[in-house]
Design an enzyme around this catalytic site. Structure first.
Site, short mmCIF file in Angstrom:
data_model
loop_
_atom_site.label_atom_id
_atom_site.label_comp_id
_atom_site.label_asym_id
_atom_site.label_seq_id
_atom_site.Cartn_x
_atom_site.Cartn_y
_atom_site.Cartn_z
N GLY A 116 30.58 23.05 62.86
CA GLY A 116 31.38 23.60 61.76
C GLY A 116 31.03 25.02 61.35
CB SER A 117 29.59 28.00 62.96
OG SER A 117 30.36 28.31 64.09
NE ARG A 140 45.14 10.38 72.90
CZ ARG A 140 44.12 11.25 72.81
NH1 ARG A 140 44.01 12.07 71.79
NH2 ARG A 140 43.22 11.30 73.74
CG HIS A 160 41.02 28.58 73.21
ND1 HIS A 160 40.67 27.31 73.61
CD2 HIS A 160 41.00 29.34 74.33
CE1 HIS A 160 40.43 27.31 74.91
NE2 HIS A 160 40.63 28.52 75.37
CG ASP A 199 43.80 25.55 74.25
OD1 ASP A 199 43.63 25.28 73.04
OD2 ASP A 199 42.99 25.22 75.14
CD GLU A 250 34.88 30.98 68.35
OE1 GLU A 250 35.03 29.98 67.63
OE2 GLU A 250 34.34 30.91 69.47
C1 GRF Z 1 34.20 27.20 68.69
O1 GRF Z 1 33.76 27.98 69.76
C2 GRF Z 1 35.69 27.05 68.74
O2 GRF Z 1 36.35 28.17 69.20
C3 GRF Z 1 35.86 25.90 69.71
O3 GRF Z 1 34.80 25.03 69.40
C4 GRF Z 1 33.73 25.76 68.82
C5 GRF Z 1 33.45 25.15 67.48
O4 GRF Z 1 32.32 25.70 66.87
N1 GRF Z 1 37.18 25.36 69.61
P1 GRF Z 1 32.04 25.41 65.35
O5 GRF Z 1 32.03 23.90 65.16
O6 GRF Z 1 33.09 26.09 64.53
O7 GRF Z 1 30.67 26.00 65.09
#
Ligand code: GRF
Length: 209
Positions: free
Chosen positions: A14-15, A68, A112, A148, A177
């Site tokens: 969850g960064s 699902r 992504h 994507d 990101e």
């Molecule tokens: C990130 O690299 C995001 O782009 C990908 O998964 C990773 C998640 O990282 N879809 P975090 O959980 O947000 O740290």
């Protein structure tokens, strides 16, 4: 107009979620992170969200077996119960069915770790190094039924270095990101990004970061 109520969907650390929570603390930010939902009870991001004072929910896909759509109906019910306007997928490792994607069409973003339309899918950093690309990066896009593939809201690149490993490259892309996701959510919440005015492909939009 009030702030948009946003749910962040996670599966892991969850960064990106944290970057969104921090950005949304600014008074002039047009959205608030009202809910974090994880499909994995052990996701580290859940405790980070709680520490930040954000409501959390767990919708464990394993309790729904192969069904699902039952999983997604439960997810959707959580979002509606919290009167969520917009959804941000942030390391959410479940493919969503067209039913769910259509329900949240134009109101759901994903991040992504690649310069879409390059390197869709998993292991993007390894594949970028193997391909020998000089530039790599991250993309925030609208979620459409095809994985994507939705229109790009924000994108930025990093130069690939000779001595890069998957880990060093991933770390530099992650900084991108954390910068572009809050920008993209702002654009969506302010009505400057919309799916309606985009073609159904990874085409950078005017104003993309
Ligand atoms: C990130 O690299 C995001 O782009 C990908 O998964 C990773 C998640 O990282 N879809 P975090 O959980 O947000 O740290």
């Amino acid at each position: 107009m009030g702030k948009k109520r946003v749910a962040v969907l996670i599966s892991g650390r969850g960064s990106n979620m944290t970057a969104l929570i921090e950005a949304a603390r600014a008074e002039d930010y047009p959205a608030e992170i009202a809910l974090v939902v994880s499909n994995r009870p052990e996701a580290a991001g859940l405790s980070r969200a709680r520490e930040a004072g954000v409501a959390t929910a767990i919708v464990d896909h394993r309790s729904f077996g192969e069904d699902r759509e039952a999983f997604e109906r439960a997810l959707d019910a959580e979002l509606r119960a919290q009167r969520i306007d917009l959804v941000c997928l942030a390391g959410f490792m479940r493919l969503l069915t067209p039913w769910f994607v259509t329900r949240w069409s134009g109101r759901m973003l994903n991040i992504h770790p690649a310069l879409l339309p390059q390197f869709k899918g998993l292991d993007t950093h390894r594949r970028a190094l193997e391909a020998g690309v000089k530039e790599h990066g991250a993309t925030v896009h609208f979620v459409v039924p095809e994985m994507d593939a939705g229109p790009i809201v924000a994108q930025d690149s990093v130069a690939v270095r000779e001595d890069d490993t998957e880990a060093t490259l991933a770390a530099r892309v992650l900084e991108v990101e954390h910068r572009i996701y809050p920008q993209a959510l702002r654009a969506l919440a302010e009505g400057r990004a919309s799916l309606a005015s985009s073609s159904n492909e990874n085409v950078p939009r005017e104003g993309s970061a």
